[in-house]
Design a protein around this motif. Structure first.
Motif, PDB file in Angstrom:
ATOM      1  N   GLY A  36      80.192  43.918  34.467  1.00 32.02           N
ATOM      2  CA  GLY A  36      81.529  43.730  34.981  1.00 32.02           C
ATOM      3  C   GLY A  36      82.627  43.904  33.953  1.00 32.02           C
ATOM      4  N   PHE A  37      82.448  43.352  32.773  1.00 29.82           N
ATOM      5  CA  PHE A  37      83.511  43.443  31.772  1.00 29.82           C
ATOM      6  C   PHE A  37      83.755  44.885  31.365  1.00 29.82           C
ATOM      7  N   GLN A  38      82.697  45.584  31.035  1.00 31.38           N
ATOM      8  CA  GLN A  38      82.836  46.970  30.605  1.00 31.38           C
ATOM      9  C   GLN A  38      83.399  47.833  31.731  1.00 31.38           C
ATOM     10  N   ALA A  39      82.912  47.628  32.944  1.00 38.62           N
ATOM     11  CA  ALA A  39      83.391  48.416  34.077  1.00 38.62           C
ATOM     12  C   ALA A  39      84.867  48.142  34.351  1.00 38.62           C
ATOM     13  N   GLY A  40      85.281  46.898  34.225  1.00 36.74           N
ATOM     14  CA  GLY A  40      86.685  46.561  34.443  1.00 36.74           C
ATOM     15  C   GLY A  40      87.597  47.243  33.444  1.00 36.74           C
ATOM     16  N   VAL A  41      87.186  47.282  32.192  1.00 41.48           N
ATOM     17  CA  VAL A  41      87.989  47.935  31.157  1.00 41.48           C
ATOM     18  C   VAL A  41      88.042  49.446  31.397  1.00 41.48           C
ATOM     19  N   ILE A  42      86.917  50.037  31.782  1.00 46.51           N
ATOM     20  CA  ILE A  42      86.893  51.477  32.045  1.00 46.51           C
ATOM     21  C   ILE A  42      87.786  51.807  33.243  1.00 46.51           C
ATOM     22  N   PHE A  43      87.694  51.009  34.298  1.00 45.57           N
ATOM     23  CA  PHE A  43      88.535  51.237  35.476  1.00 45.57           C
ATOM     24  C   PHE A  43      90.015  51.132  35.113  1.00 45.57           C
ATOM     25  N   ALA A  44      90.370  50.110  34.356  1.00 47.87           N
ATOM     26  CA  ALA A  44      91.765  49.929  33.949  1.00 47.87           C
ATOM     27  C   ALA A  44      92.224  51.083  33.069  1.00 47.87           C
ATOM     28  N   SER A  45      91.334  51.653  32.267  1.00 47.72           N
ATOM     29  CA  SER A  45      91.731  52.771  31.412  1.00 47.72           C
ATOM     30  C   SER A  45      92.115  53.987  32.241  1.00 47.72           C
ATOM     31  N   ALA A  46      91.475  54.203  33.379  1.00 44.56           N
ATOM     32  CA  ALA A  46      91.875  55.307  34.257  1.00 44.56           C
ATOM     33  C   ALA A  46      93.286  55.080  34.784  1.00 44.56           C
ATOM     34  N   PHE A  47      93.568  53.864  35.159  1.00 47.08           N
ATOM     35  CA  PHE A  47      94.891  53.526  35.667  1.00 47.08           C
ATOM     36  C   PHE A  47      95.944  53.651  34.569  1.00 47.08           C
TER      37      PHE A  47
END
Length: 155
Positions: A36-47
């Protein structure tokens, strides 16, 4: 906002793949590296990439700050709700084995749900932090303009 056509096209092409990779990391985290943590950061980086290329105001139209703040609470509720659900089923807080008939499946479901809650929370917090600091730029520039005007008046 950046006016380079190449950067705009590349950002539009990369953003869906970044989100897809975030989903892969999110749902592959119980079998390998990620979660979850890594995925959240990756998702936010796209935004954040979108916001840097197309402008913060355009990004705020896609995900208003109120929505990002609500997502923070939703992610925490998903996480905490999983623990409460296991308590209501007669177990301890975050005892995932009670979430299904088979203890192994319950563990699997529980970790997926909890990691999803963590991912939502982390992505929303990163986006909120970005909006907070991106909004400060305008405030700081306005303060500099006021300070410059006051200096000019003093002379």
């Amino acid at each position: 906002m950046i006016e380079h056509v190449v950067l705009r096209v590349i950002a539009k092409l990369l953003a869906p793949f970044i989100v897809l990779f975030a989903l892969y990391v999110q749902f592959h985290g119980d079998f390998g590296p990620g979660g979850g943590f890594q995925a959240g950061v990756i998702f936010a980086s796209a935004f954040i990439l979108y916001a840097l290329i197309y402008g913060v105001e355009n990004a705020r139209q896609i995900a208003p700050p109120a929505v990002a703040q609500a997502a923070i609470g939703l992610g925490v509720l998903i996480y905490a709700g999983t623990g409460v659900a296991s308590m209501l089923l007669g177990g301890k807080y975050l005892d995932y084995s009670l979430l299904a008939q088979d203890a192994g499946h319950g563990q699997h479901y529980g970790i997926l749900i909890v990691e999803f809650g963590v991912g939502v929370t982390v992505a929303a917090v990163m986006i909120t932090v970005f909006f907070t600091f991106a909004g400060r730029r305008g405030v700081l520039e306005a303060r500099e303009d006021v300070a410059t005007a006051e200096d000019d008046e003093d002379r």
